[in-house]
Design a protein around this motif. Structure first.
Motif, PDB file in Angstrom:
ATOM      1  N   ALA A  13      14.017  39.864  61.709  1.00  0.00           N
ATOM      2  CA  ALA A  13      15.200  40.051  62.544  1.00  0.00           C
ATOM      3  C   ALA A  13      15.201  41.375  63.301  1.00  0.00           C
ATOM      4  N   ALA A  14      14.370  42.331  62.859  1.00  0.00           N
ATOM      5  CA  ALA A  14      14.372  43.668  63.454  1.00  0.00           C
ATOM      6  C   ALA A  14      13.264  43.879  64.478  1.00  0.00           C
ATOM      7  N   VAL A  15      12.539  42.805  64.842  1.00  0.00           N
ATOM      8  CA  VAL A  15      11.355  42.958  65.706  1.00  0.00           C
ATOM      9  C   VAL A  15      11.627  43.750  66.984  1.00  0.00           C
ATOM     10  N   PRO A  16      12.665  43.461  67.781  1.00  0.00           N
ATOM     11  CA  PRO A  16      12.848  44.230  69.017  1.00  0.00           C
ATOM     12  C   PRO A  16      12.988  45.730  68.765  1.00  0.00           C
ATOM     13  N   ALA A  42       9.883  35.380  53.102  1.00  0.00           N
ATOM     14  CA  ALA A  42       9.795  34.666  54.379  1.00  0.00           C
ATOM     15  C   ALA A  42      10.483  35.402  55.524  1.00  0.00           C
ATOM     16  N   ASP A  43      11.433  36.286  55.199  1.00  0.00           N
ATOM     17  CA  ASP A  43      12.131  37.005  56.264  1.00  0.00           C
ATOM     18  C   ASP A  43      11.437  38.307  56.632  1.00  0.00           C
ATOM     19  N   ARG A  44      10.196  38.496  56.103  1.00  0.00           N
ATOM     20  CA  ARG A  44       9.416  39.696  56.401  1.00  0.00           C
ATOM     21  C   ARG A  44       8.164  39.317  57.182  1.00  0.00           C
ATOM     22  N   LEU A  45       7.763  40.191  58.067  1.00  0.00           N
ATOM     23  CA  LEU A  45       6.527  39.972  58.822  1.00  0.00           C
ATOM     24  C   LEU A  45       5.311  40.219  57.939  1.00  0.00           C
ATOM     25  N   ASP A  46       4.243  39.484  58.207  1.00  0.00           N
ATOM     26  CA  ASP A  46       2.968  39.810  57.568  1.00  0.00           C
ATOM     27  C   ASP A  46       2.556  41.209  58.022  1.00  0.00           C
TER      28      ASP A  46
END
Length: 297
Positions: A13-16, A42-46
């Motif tokens: 959710a924090a990508v931008p 699952a809510d975390r990026l690799d």
């Protein structure tokens, strides 16, 4: 060299905001972007997908997965990932490695749950094998308890510095025997009991292995508030750093380098949160240049 970095979020959710913060850190002249490695959420990026994209978006800053969850990333493949990222970025990568701790979560991913003793032995094998698979040379055959490869050609790209997140005495000893750096766990710093009891274990293991303990740097994850006004107390009753004004940060970090041999600091917000844009700007624009200047004198 003293390394100055910033820890960025792995939240999907924090990508931008993460992309923006990475560019800000790069343009401001910081040395390191760090991300954690928890692939079971699952809510975390690799972590390596994220660090690859961040390095592709930036020009000067280096990336560090702090620290790689080794049980979920087999050592030979991790070595290929790291040397590939190094080749793609002109060497802008540091390798962080950890024993692994959340074993129920690791098992949910389908990996074998190890006992603490097995995990440390696998960790040392993994570090040794990864180091053998960079810098060219003869094909590698490794017949360990946990890792086996046969006539595997090392990458020509040199293996970058390898820092660990060791916590227990057995894994600290592994750091002393085979690693290039240490990031104390649970955001412990140079005044903590954890540091005072852990660093001697690393140093003794290094000496026993015929190494110079001074070759193993200590880099700190360092959370805290950057305030406009000076705080009356920069540390809590338990000794943990709270934060303070830029001048108070500058004094603290300069002392850490000159008096305690600190080799670097990665900024986090309070409680290990991602620093906000204002704190990141003050870190990179005020605190880091002043500490660099003071240390250079």
């Amino acid at each position: 060299m003293t390394h100055f970095g910033i820890g960025v979020s792995t939240a999907v959710a924090a990508v931008p905001g993460t992309l923006k913060l990475a560019l800000q850190a790069d343009q401001a002249g910081l040395d390191l972007l760090t991300v954690s490695d928890h692939p079971y959420y699952a809510d975390r990026l690799d972590a390596y997908a994220e660090i690859g994209v961040l390095l592709g978006r930036t020009e000067r800053i280096s990336g560090l997965v702090s620290v790689t969850n080794l049980p979920t990333r087999p050592a030979s493949m991790l070595a290929r990932t790291i040397t590939s990222l190094s080749a793609l970025t002109g060497g802008r990568i540091v390798l962080g490695m950890g024993v692994g701790g959340l074993w129920d979560d690791i098992a949910r991913l389908g990996f074998t749950k190890l006992t603490p003793g097995q995990a440390v032995r696998a960790f040392e094998e993994g570090v040794r094998l990864v180091k053998m698979l960079g810098g060219g040379g003869e094909p590698v055959t490794f017949d360990g308890e946990f890792y086996q490869v046969t006539n595997l050609e090392p990458a020509e790209e040199a293996m970058p510095p390898l820092w660990t997140g060791s916590v227990g005495p057995k894994s600290l000893a592994v750091t002393g025997r085979v690693a290039d750096g240490w990031m104390p766990g649970r955001a412990a710093d140079w005044l903590s009991e954890r540091y005072r009891t852990s660093r001697p274990v690393i140093d003794q293991a290094a000496v026993d292995a015929g190494r110079d303990p001074g070759d193993i740097v200590t880099v700190y994850n360092f959370p805290g508030r950057i305030t406009t006004e000076a705080l009356k107390n920069t540390r809590a009753d338990d000794g943990r750093w709270i934060g303070g004004s830029p001048d108070q940060w500058i004094e603290e970090l300069t002392g850490a380098v000159l008096e305690h041999g600190a080799a670097g600091f990665v900024l986090f917000g309070p409680g290990g949160s991602t620093p906000d844009e204002t704190s990141a700007a003050r870190w990179a624009g005020e605190i880091v240049p002043a500490v660099r200047e003071a240390v250079a004198k």
